[in-house]
Design a protein around this motif. Structure first.
Motif, short mmCIF file in Angstrom:
data_model
loop_
_atom_site.label_atom_id
_atom_site.label_comp_id
_atom_site.label_asym_id
_atom_site.label_seq_id
_atom_site.Cartn_x
_atom_site.Cartn_y
_atom_site.Cartn_z
N ASP A 600 0.80 -1.08 -0.01
CA ASP A 600 -0.10 0.06 -0.05
C ASP A 600 0.93 1.15 -0.02
OD1 ASP A 600 -1.83 1.72 0.03
OD2 ASP A 600 -2.50 1.39 2.05
N SER A 632 -3.06 7.38 -5.81
CA SER A 632 -3.71 6.05 -6.04
C SER A 632 -2.99 5.07 -6.61
CB SER A 632 -4.82 6.37 -7.30
OG SER A 632 -4.24 6.94 -8.30
N GLN A 633 -2.90 3.80 -7.23
CA GLN A 633 -2.06 2.96 -7.47
C GLN A 633 -2.82 1.99 -8.42
OE1 GLN A 633 -0.33 1.82 -3.75
NE2 GLN A 633 -1.32 -0.24 -3.93
N ALA A 636 -3.82 -3.20 -6.66
CA ALA A 636 -4.37 -2.91 -5.34
C ALA A 636 -3.21 -3.68 -4.53
CB ALA A 636 -5.69 -3.85 -5.21
N LYS A 637 -3.14 -3.25 -3.25
CA LYS A 637 -2.32 -4.01 -2.29
C LYS A 637 -2.58 -5.53 -2.04
CE LYS A 637 -4.74 -2.78 2.05
NZ LYS A 637 -4.43 -2.48 3.46
N ASN A 638 -1.42 -5.95 -1.64
CA ASN A 638 -1.57 -7.65 -1.62
C ASN A 638 -1.75 -8.44 -2.65
OD1 ASN A 638 -1.24 -7.20 1.31
ND2 ASN A 638 -3.40 -7.00 1.62
#
Length: 652
Positions: A600, A632-633, A636-638
């Motif tokens: 994140d 924003s990225q 998504a995380k993980n």
């Protein structure tokens, strides 16, 4: 004839074999003489290595108008005179006439040129006729060594000189004179020379020849920049007030090193030059600058406090049948501190007389404890003797004590007064003023000079704190208020004293004063102490210490402040910014946790986010839109990342 011949033979044999040694010794004595080989005198340097005094060879050129042949003389005399004319600016005809006259009168030494440098000497030596040498061309020269001061007239008297006459009597002045015998002079060598005719001597190689030992170099405490400031500040004020003479000394508070000393006197033409070393050698009544010592004695003996009320009347008060006056209309009843701030003669005279008249020895003992009755013992020759009278002395009377309270009926040199003010700035430590830092032979130190403490503590911290506040207030709201500046702080005492007043009626017709200012700067954490003393300024222009000497003090302080760069001090190299620490811990935590999984990055600085992604175990491509913080990225995380995958980051 036969008998006569036998007598001649007998005499020849007697001279040759019986008296031979005697006559050979006499001949050698007349043709061979020992000569001194002068040692090179050491140089004098400033604290930063700038040259203050050095020995330079100079040449005097003469002509032996007889020795050259008639042929050479006629051939080269005109070209020689033309060359000399170009060199000196004189006419060729007048020079030729002078040399021809010398030849007719058999003059073997006609002086033509004086004090030439080495390069000029080489140039003249190659002139027509002279280039033939001493025998064929009549070229005669004397080499002398002259002491030169590269700074010119600035501090010339303080740098000084050593002159030795033909009888061996030495005149020693300033630093050069004080340290000439022990360090600068060196030791002359000795060598034999043989007479070769016409006053010429040829050096002989000899096993007993003694090589000269050159003098050592000395490094003074003088700072050339401060010296230049002090000299020109004093000179400008002397010219403005048409004063007779004056001096200024600037000293380092902590070490006692004299950073600048200027002594200027007026000649008959009205211009000023380094006439005498007034700062070191001239004892005079200090006037109001001594009121600080009087006040400190009373405070230290606890006979008064700064809040003690003193009645200064209306500016005039009688002491034992003699009036003492204050400038203006008087100050009425004021505190002791205020009396010093406004420089009240009556105030200080009342304080000292009321508390010491029945026991003057108590007051004098305090002055002796401060060594005010002794010379400082400075290295420069000719220090003036202080005069502190005591009961029984010729100049002691009932008026002596109140007079001393405001700086009369006693004498101190400017340097002795400055040393005491420097002790106030130095938290009570009285240090001997010092002119020398080190003695060196080339770059090797032969001797190093450190500060010399004369009195460890002149008074209590309580007295020091009170007197420092008063000295600061003198500049802020007292007699020195015209010197006050918001940009830098100073502390000190003004002084205005009568001089040459033995015949009071004559003095009233032509009033003469000594104006002075002594103090230190900055007021809070003193770096330099300084005294300015100006004798006999024109009363038509002004004579008060605050007007005459004070501006010199201020100008010196101001210029030193201006030339000193401001330095931002870092309080601690271990200082930690909480925000930086937080960002680092977050970055470190993420980088140690996410090696192949998308982290994140929201809220992370863009540059940190890029650095993190580029150093992951998976080879990914990063595209950044915008700058600043990640908002924003694209992944998504993980989410587990793949090799060569593109990640788009949006930053605000």
């Amino acid at each position: 004839m036969f008998v006569f011949a036998l007598a001649v033979v007998f005499k020849l044999c007697t001279i040759q074999f019986i008296d031979g040694d005697k006559y050979r010794a006499m001949a050698q004595k007349r043709s061979i003489k020992p000569f001194d080989i002068p040692a090179n005198r050491g140089n004098v340097y400033s604290a930063d290595g700038s040259l203050l005094a050095t020995s330079i060879p100079k040449y005097n050129i003469a002509i032996d108008a007889v020795t050259s042949s008639e042929k050479n003389f006629k051939k080269y005399i005109k070209p020689l005179c033309d060359s000399l004319a170009v060199f000196t600016g004189k006419s060729s005809g007048s020079i030729e006439q002078k040399i021809k006259k010398a030849r007719n009168t058999k003059d073997q030494y006609l002086l033509l040129l004086k004090n030439l440098s080495y390069s000029e000497f080489i140039r003249v030596r190659n002139f027509p006729l002279f280039e033939l040498g001493s025998i064929r061309g009549g070229f005669v020269y004397d080499q002398i060594t002259k002491r030169e001061h590269p700074m010119g007239g600035i501090a010339e008297r303080s740098i000084g000189y050593e002159r030795i006459d033909e009888n061996g009597y030495a005149t020693r002045v300033g630093i050069d004179g004080a340290f000439g015998k022990d360090y600068l002079r060196g030791e002359n060598g000795r060598r034999l020379k043989q007479r070769i005719g016409k006053g010429e001597w040829k050096p002989l190689r000899d096993a007993n020849e003694i090589e000269p030992k050159n003098g050592l170099d000395i490094y003074t405490t003088i700072d050339v920049n401060i010296q230049d400031i002090a000299h020109h500040s004093l000179l400008g004020q002397l010219e403005k007030y048409e004063a007779e003479h004056g001096c200024v000394v600037v000293m380092d508070v902590k070490t006692g090193e004299v950073k600048a000393i200027s002594n200027l006197g007026r000649n008959k033409n009205g211009t000023y030059y380094e006439r005498l070393n007034y700062a070191v050698g001239e004892s005079h009544e200090p006037g109001s600058t001594f009121k600080v010592m009087a006040m400190m004695a009373a405070l230290e003996d606890k006979v008064i406090d700064t809040s003690t009320v003193v009645d200064t009347k209306n500016g005039r008060k009688m002491f034992y049948g003699r009036p003492i006056n204050d400038s203006g209309a008087g100050h009425g009843k004021i505190s002791a501190a205020k009396a010093l701030e406004v420089s009240s003669n009556i105030g200080l005279a009342t304080i000292i007389d009321d508390n010491y008249k029945n026991n003057p020895e108590k007051f004098l003992k305090r002055l002796r404890a401060w060594r005010l009755d002794k010379t400082l013992g400075v290295s420069i020759i000719g220090e003036g003797e202080p005069v502190i009278p005591k009961p029984g002395d010729k100049i002691w009377s009932r008026n002596a004590l109140p007079s001393m309270a405001y700086g009369y009926n006693m004498q101190l040199t400017p340097l002795q007064t400055l040393a005491f003010y420097n002790a106030i700035a130095n938290n009570g430590q009285l240090i001997k003023p010092r002119f020398l830092r080190a003695v060196k032979e080339f770059d090797r130190e032969e001797e190093v000079f450190d500060k010399e403490v004369l009195v460890n503590k002149i008074c209590s911290d309580n007295t020091l704190a009170k007197i420092k506040d008063i000295l600061k207030n003198i500049v802020i709201r007292g007699t020195g208020e015209r010197l006050y500046s918001e940009t830098f702080s100073m502390a000190g005492k003004t002084g205005t004293a009568r001089t040459d007043y033995a015949n009071y009626e004559e003095w009233r017709k032509d009033r003469k004063y000594v104006s002075s200012f002594a103090g230190y700067f900055p007021a809070e954490n003193p770096k330099y102490s300084c005294i300015v003393v100006i004798h006999k300024p024109s009363t038509k222009v002004g004579y008060y210490g605050a007007d005459v000497s004070g501006p010199v003090f201020k100008r010196i302080a101001q210029k030193i402040y201006t030339d000193t760069p401001l330095i931002d001090e870092i309080q601690s190299v271990d200082y930690k910014n909480p925000e930086v620490v937080q960002d680092f811990e977050k970055f470190n935590s993420v980088s140690n946790t996410y090696k192949t999984i998308m982290p994140d990055l929201i809220g992370m600085p863009a540059m940190d986010a890029i650095a993190f992604l580029e150093n992951m175990e998976v080879n990914v491509k990063v595209k950044l839109n915008g700058s600043g913080v990640i908002k924003s990225q694209s992944i998504a995380k993980n989410i587990k990342l793949k090799s060569n995958q593109t990640i788009v980051l949006e930053a605000s």
